[in-house]
Enzyme design. Structure first.
Site, mmCIF file in Angstrom:
data_model
loop_
_atom_site.group_PDB
_atom_site.id
_atom_site.type_symbol
_atom_site.label_atom_id
_atom_site.label_comp_id
_atom_site.label_asym_id
_atom_site.label_seq_id
_atom_site.Cartn_x
_atom_site.Cartn_y
_atom_site.Cartn_z
ATOM 1 N N ASP A 103 42.051 20.984 25.987
ATOM 2 C CA ASP A 103 40.920 21.919 26.321
ATOM 3 C C ASP A 103 39.801 21.052 26.593
ATOM 4 O O ASP A 103 38.887 20.825 25.661
ATOM 5 C CB ASP A 103 40.737 22.868 25.359
ATOM 6 N N VAL A 104 39.460 20.636 27.799
ATOM 7 C CA VAL A 104 38.703 19.723 28.286
ATOM 8 C C VAL A 104 37.656 20.157 29.310
ATOM 9 O O VAL A 104 36.578 19.738 29.307
ATOM 10 C CB VAL A 104 39.169 18.281 28.868
ATOM 11 N N LYS A 105 38.047 21.353 30.022
ATOM 12 C CA LYS A 105 37.114 22.118 30.891
ATOM 13 C C LYS A 105 36.336 21.280 31.860
ATOM 14 O O LYS A 105 35.119 21.124 32.044
ATOM 15 C CB LYS A 105 36.088 23.034 30.012
ATOM 16 N N ARG A 106 37.008 20.291 32.529
ATOM 17 C CA ARG A 106 36.465 19.432 33.575
ATOM 18 C C ARG A 106 36.084 20.034 34.726
ATOM 19 O O ARG A 106 36.871 20.867 35.126
ATOM 20 C CB ARG A 106 37.377 18.166 33.571
#
Length: 311
Positions: A103-106
């Protein structure tokens, strides 16, 4: 990797993912104390405490679930030592044959987006050798910059047979400030959902695309609409438990065969030892991981019951 995720959901009968999103305040005192005795009250000590907390929870639940979702921000706050704990968590979950959703939401463009995609899902070339960075199986991606931000991830997914989950309708209360705004008479999240289906059509697994979507459990009506707009996209559903989502709210996120979605719970599982219902079953802070296992079993039963009632 989408094929593996589907296979593991079928084998476990558990379309759920455990969010490994540990704040230091969640970690029981005996674990913090042991870490600080070894490394001091330092970022290294905090990272060690978080790692040991994660490991105990994974050991308690890995046989029940198909996947985990570590949220990188919880580790980044401790700097380099926190990132090391994130990597150890990813590697340990892989050793337990769990699918790892980073879950890095790049979200960026050009070479920056390419670097994010390579760092989390691909391999970086150093001399004649390619090295995996964080090596998650999926990553979450923000679509706000459009195709320029998504295409580098799709390219890496196609090459590595990995996947992404694109933010479409998120579970937070203020998500509607942008996501519900109407464009040509339609809410923005519908238009994003259509783009997810389009992007995903170029890289398919056996039944579902490598390109999935994030749709919050707190918005079941929108989930029903988006399920129809994205028939080949797997949906990652946050917002269960602590944010208010329940199994009965989620049936329309799934296909008729009970596939097509995977539901995340973070605090509801990793801090289950604080809940009265589990304390009444003899759970203490020292055996916190046993509460996490009970919470996973209860979540599986809740979703299974809801899906069964809907058929």
């Amino acid at each position: 990797m989408i094929n593996k995720l589907v296979d593991k959901i079928k084998k476990t009968n558990a379309p759920i993912v455990v969010g490994l999103d540990p704040m230091l305040s969640y970690v029981p005192q005996h674990i913090q104390k042991a870490a600080y005795e070894q490394f001091g009250e330092t970022p290294e000590g905090a990272a060690e405490a978080i790692w040991q907390y994660n490991k105990a929870i994974v050991d308690a639940v890995y046989d029940l679930i198909p996947a985990v979702k570590p949220q990188i921000a919880m580790y980044e706050q401790f700097g380099v030592e926190g990132i090391k704990a994130f990597q150890k968590t990813v590697d340990y979950c892989h050793s337990k044959d769990l699918v790892v959703i980073g879950d890095v939401k790049r979200g960026d463009i050009g070479s920056t987006s390419e670097a994010y995609a390579v760092g989390h899902l691909g391999k970086v070339q150093i001399g004649n050798t390619g090295y995996a960075g964080f090596d998650e199986d999926f990553a979450t991606v923000n679509p706000y910059l459009g195709t320029d931000g998504i295409k580098p991830f799709v390219d890496v997914c196609r090459e590595e047979k990995k996947g992404i989950f694109i933010l479409v309708k998120t579970s937070n209360p203020s998500s509607g400030e942008f996501q519900d705004r109407e464009i040509d008479g339609r809410p923005l999240y519908e238009l994003v959902g259509e783009k997810v289906a389009e992007w995903g059509s170029t890289c398919m697994g056996d039944s579902y695309s490598y390109v999935g979507a994030v749709v919050g459990a707190t918005y079941p009506k929108q989930g029903e609409v988006l399920r129809k707009l994205m028939p080949k996209s797997f949906i990652l559903v946050p917002g269960y438990g602590a944010q208010g989502g329940q199994g009965k709210d989620l049936v329309h996120f799934f296909d008729q065969d009970g596939l097509g979605a995977i539901v995340n719970s973070s605090r509801g599982i990793i801090t289950a030892y604080r809940q009265v219902k589990y304390k009444e079953q003899g759970i203490t802070e020292e055996n916190f991981a046993d509460a996490s296992r009970l919470a996973v079993q209860d979540m599986i039963a809740d979703i299974a019951g809801a899906l069964q009632s809907a058929r």
